[in-house]
Design an enzyme around this catalytic site. Structure first.
Site, PDB file in Angstrom:
ATOM      1  N   LYS A  30     -11.820   5.750   6.989  1.00  0.00           N
ATOM      2  CA  LYS A  30     -12.481   5.597   5.689  1.00  0.00           C
ATOM      3  C   LYS A  30     -12.478   4.110   5.354  1.00  0.00           C
ATOM      4  O   LYS A  30     -11.767   3.333   6.001  1.00  0.00           O
ATOM      5  CB  LYS A  30     -11.758   6.410   4.624  1.00  0.00           C
ATOM      6  N   PRO A  31     -13.256   3.693   4.362  1.00  0.00           N
ATOM      7  CA  PRO A  31     -13.382   2.250   4.091  1.00  0.00           C
ATOM      8  C   PRO A  31     -12.040   1.556   3.876  1.00  0.00           C
ATOM      9  O   PRO A  31     -11.854   0.413   4.304  1.00  0.00           O
ATOM     10  CB  PRO A  31     -14.229   2.209   2.819  1.00  0.00           C
ATOM     11  N   GLY A  34       0.819  -1.210   0.000  1.00  0.00           N
ATOM     12  CA  GLY A  34       0.000   0.000   0.000  1.00  0.00           C
ATOM     13  C   GLY A  34       0.848   1.254   0.000  1.00  0.00           C
ATOM     14  O   GLY A  34       2.058   1.212   0.214  1.00  0.00           O
ATOM     15  N   LYS A  82       5.818   0.183   7.570  1.00  0.00           N
ATOM     16  CA  LYS A  82       5.550   1.485   6.940  1.00  0.00           C
ATOM     17  C   LYS A  82       6.844   2.289   6.961  1.00  0.00           C
ATOM     18  O   LYS A  82       7.461   2.436   8.014  1.00  0.00           O
ATOM     19  CB  LYS A  82       4.455   2.214   7.716  1.00  0.00           C
ATOM     20  N   ASN A 114      -9.312   2.119   5.341  1.00  0.00           N
ATOM     21  CA  ASN A 114      -8.534   2.042   6.572  1.00  0.00           C
ATOM     22  C   ASN A 114      -9.091   1.036   7.565  1.00  0.00           C
ATOM     23  O   ASN A 114      -8.657   0.990   8.712  1.00  0.00           O
ATOM     24  CB  ASN A 114      -8.473   3.416   7.248  1.00  0.00           C
ATOM     25  N   GLY A 157      -0.195   9.064   1.720  1.00  0.00           N
ATOM     26  CA  GLY A 157       0.451  10.359   1.655  1.00  0.00           C
ATOM     27  C   GLY A 157       1.757  10.378   2.422  1.00  0.00           C
ATOM     28  O   GLY A 157       2.728  10.994   2.004  1.00  0.00           O
ATOM     29  N   ASP A 164      -8.858  10.050  10.205  1.00  0.00           N
ATOM     30  CA  ASP A 164      -8.815   9.689   8.787  1.00  0.00           C
ATOM     31  C   ASP A 164      -9.481   8.339   8.567  1.00  0.00           C
ATOM     32  O   ASP A 164      -9.007   7.514   7.804  1.00  0.00           O
ATOM     33  CB  ASP A 164      -7.356   9.681   8.308  1.00  0.00           C
ATOM     34  N   VAL A 213       3.746   1.175   2.457  1.00  0.00           N
ATOM     35  CA  VAL A 213       3.630   0.040   3.369  1.00  0.00           C
ATOM     36  C   VAL A 213       4.043  -1.243   2.641  1.00  0.00           C
ATOM     37  O   VAL A 213       3.593  -1.501   1.534  1.00  0.00           O
ATOM     38  CB  VAL A 213       2.184  -0.101   3.902  1.00  0.00           C
TER      39      VAL A 213
END
Lengths: 194, 372
Positions: B226-227, B103, B124, B229, B106, B224, B110
């Protein structure tokens, strides 16, 4: 946040983004140039010692000319030089700190006196650590002036490029540079006296 | 010296240098009045500006520096081209062997990586090696905060530090963060592949609410959510990722200004951001903001669409819509949704934070109050 996840942009794609004025693409290219900048920093340090003269041969590689300077060259390469300037400042300062620590750690025999000041043509006889200290003071007094010095001193950007990078007029950059340069020269000459 | 005094010196220096050399000192004497210290400093600055010093700040030295830096840039780039055009990714970071990229966000990339004992971790790393002392300090501080999170619904931090990253173009020192490797799917994939029932979706959201409630209890906001995450494990339990944007409320109060790093990043997560969050004033962001984000997550899990349709809107127009309009009624986008569930979601998405649920525990309770 560009490109598909799991598939990094290629160098060519990134350069294209740099050319179109995407500043973040420049910093993504940094890993590629980091080793080179580190080599440059080392050669600057070495330039002090007799027998290791720095060769300032201008050998601008045609790949760079072709890819970056082909069409709207200034816009793109300016960002890139700005990124390089920041990296150079970091590398030189880290390097100087490491040497300083080594000397204080008692391994003085391996480090010559001349290593202390980073001289060698391009950097004059400025002590990088003194400069860093002065730059931090300058950033408190006027952050834009400190940024301007970073761009010009560490990246070699011209007044015009630095003005564009900072988003100010050429005249403002000239006035800023006049003051920042005089102030730093004074600070650094005081540092040496003290 | 103060910034004001520096500013004043700047003005006088520029004005003095515009005059003929013979007139400069009279000008300075007249301008400085009783301030003899200012006069002395300005005389020094004028001397440093006019002397033909061939030092590191001279134009000829700067021009040579430019060509040296240019050479370094071109060598680096041509090496990148030789490598087949792809940017170098680390093969090893500190004690971890990189296996594959999983992944990118910003703030960093990862990877799935193997620890010394062979165990899988999610690693990360920051994208570039230019981290300043200040950025590293912030990185350490955030890691210390994240280490305090200890909940089955939150991905655990195993290790963090600054390590040598080896790549094909050389090695760099990079900050890294090793987390548990979760063999799960993101919420959108889970929904697409398993087509879970409404009850299963709501149960997942309730689990996310539990995890966030734990974080809030130790003072950490997610900011933050969101789907992408939220990972769903094989047994259907959620694991919340990427508390990277999280900071302790106390630190939040100390520092002002938005912490989002770029326009692209704002747009990317905008659809899940609360009105007070898009205002750009981080002092308005609190636990209620995560409640809104959970409402947005649930809205999308039920209807397949985010609360606001921001498609094709500019950043400014998106901000205006989120701040000034209510989300599309959930019953309209998902006619099959029970009225009471739609009302619950709408409440979490209330534009005024105080109109939302009191806290995440209350929201979790409401979600579990009946079988949907």
């Amino acid at each position: 946040m560009t490109g598909e996840p799991g598939r990094p942009d290629t160098v060519v794609q990134l350069l294209d983004r740099v050319r179109r004025g995407d500043a973040s693409a420049s910093s993504e290219l940094l890993p590629l140039i980091y080793e080179e900048l580190r080599g440059l920093a080392q050669s600057i340090f070495r330039a002090q010692n007799p027998g290791h003269t720095l060769q300032p041969t201008v050998l601008v590689h045609d790949a760079f000319v072709r890819l970056v300077q082909s069409d709207v060259q200034l816009e793109g390469s300016r960002h890139f030089y700005a990124v390089a300037a920041k990296a150079m400042r970091q590398i030189l300062t880290d390097h100087a700190r490491a040497r300083h620590a080594q000397k204080r750690g008692g391994e003085w025999a391996r480090v010559t006196i001349s290593d202390r000041a980073v001289s060698g043509g391009e950097f004059g006889d400025v002590d990088v650590l003194d400069l860093e200290e002065a730059m931090e003071d300058l950033a408190r007094l006027n952050p834009r002036h400190a940024q301007l010095v970073e761009l010009r001193f560490y990246g070699g950007l011209t007044i015009e490029e630095a003005a564009e990078e900072l988003g100010v007029s050429r005249q403002t950059a000239v006035n800023d540079w006049t003051m920042a340069r005089a102030w730093l020269r004074r600070e650094l000459s005081r540092g040496r006296e003290g | 010296m103060t910034a004001n005094r520096y500013e004043r010196m700047n003005e006088l220096l520029v004005q003095a240098l515009e005059r003929r050399a013979a007139e400069r000192d009279d000008f300075l004497v007249a301008s400085c009045g009783d301030d003899v210290e200012l006069l002395a400093e300005l005389r020094e600055l004028v001397a440093h500006s006019t002397a033909e010093e061939d030092d590191a700040f001279s134009e000829s030295r700067l021009a040579r520096k430019r060509s040296l830096v240019g050479e370094a840039l071109s060598r680096g780039l041509s090496r990148g081209e030789e490598m087949g055009g792809a940017l170098a990714e680390p093969t090893r970071v500190g004690a971890y062997r990189v296996v594959e990229k999983i992944g990118e966000g910003g703030s960093g990339i990862v990877f799935r990586a193997a620890a010394g004992d062979g165990a899988d971790v999610a690693l990360k790393v920051l994208r570039t090696p230019e981290a300043s002392t200040k950025a590293l300090r912030r990185f350490r501080r955030e890691c210390q905060i994240l280490e305090q999170l200890d909940h089955p619904g939150i991905v655990r931090i195993l290790d963090w530090g600054v390590g040598e990253a080896e790549t094909a173009v050389g090695s760099f020192t990079l900050p890294y963060l090793a987390m548990e490797f979760i063999d799960g799917r993101t919420v959108p994939r889970w929904i697409a592949e398993d087509a879970p029932t409404l009850g299963e979706r709501v149960a997942l959201a309730a689990g996310v609410a539990d995890a966030l409630a734990h974080a809030h209890a130790v003072g950490v906001l997610h900011r933050d959510l969101k789907p992408g995450n939220v990972l769903v494990e094989a047994d259907g339990r959620p694991r919340v990722l990427d508390f990277g944007a999280a900071v302790m409320r106390s630190i939040e109060e100390e520092e002002s200004g938005t912490r989002l790093t770029g326009t692209g990043q704002i747009i990317g997560t905008m659809a899940y951001m609360a009105p007070e969050q898009v205002a750009g004033d981080s002092s308005l962001v609190d636990a209620q903001t995560d409640i809104y984000a959970l409402g947005a997550l649930l809205y999308e899990m039920i209807s397949g669409e985010p609360p606001h349709d921001l498609e094709g809107l500019s950043l400014l127009a998106s901000i205006r819509r989120i701040r000034e309009e209510d989300p599309r009624p959930l019953k309209k986008v998902a006619p099959g949704c029970p009225r009471s569930l739609a009302a619950l979601v709408q409440r979490a998405l209330a534009r005024r934070p105080r109109d939302r649920h009191a806290d995440l525990r209350a929201l979790a309770r409401d979600l579990r109050a009946r079988r949907w």
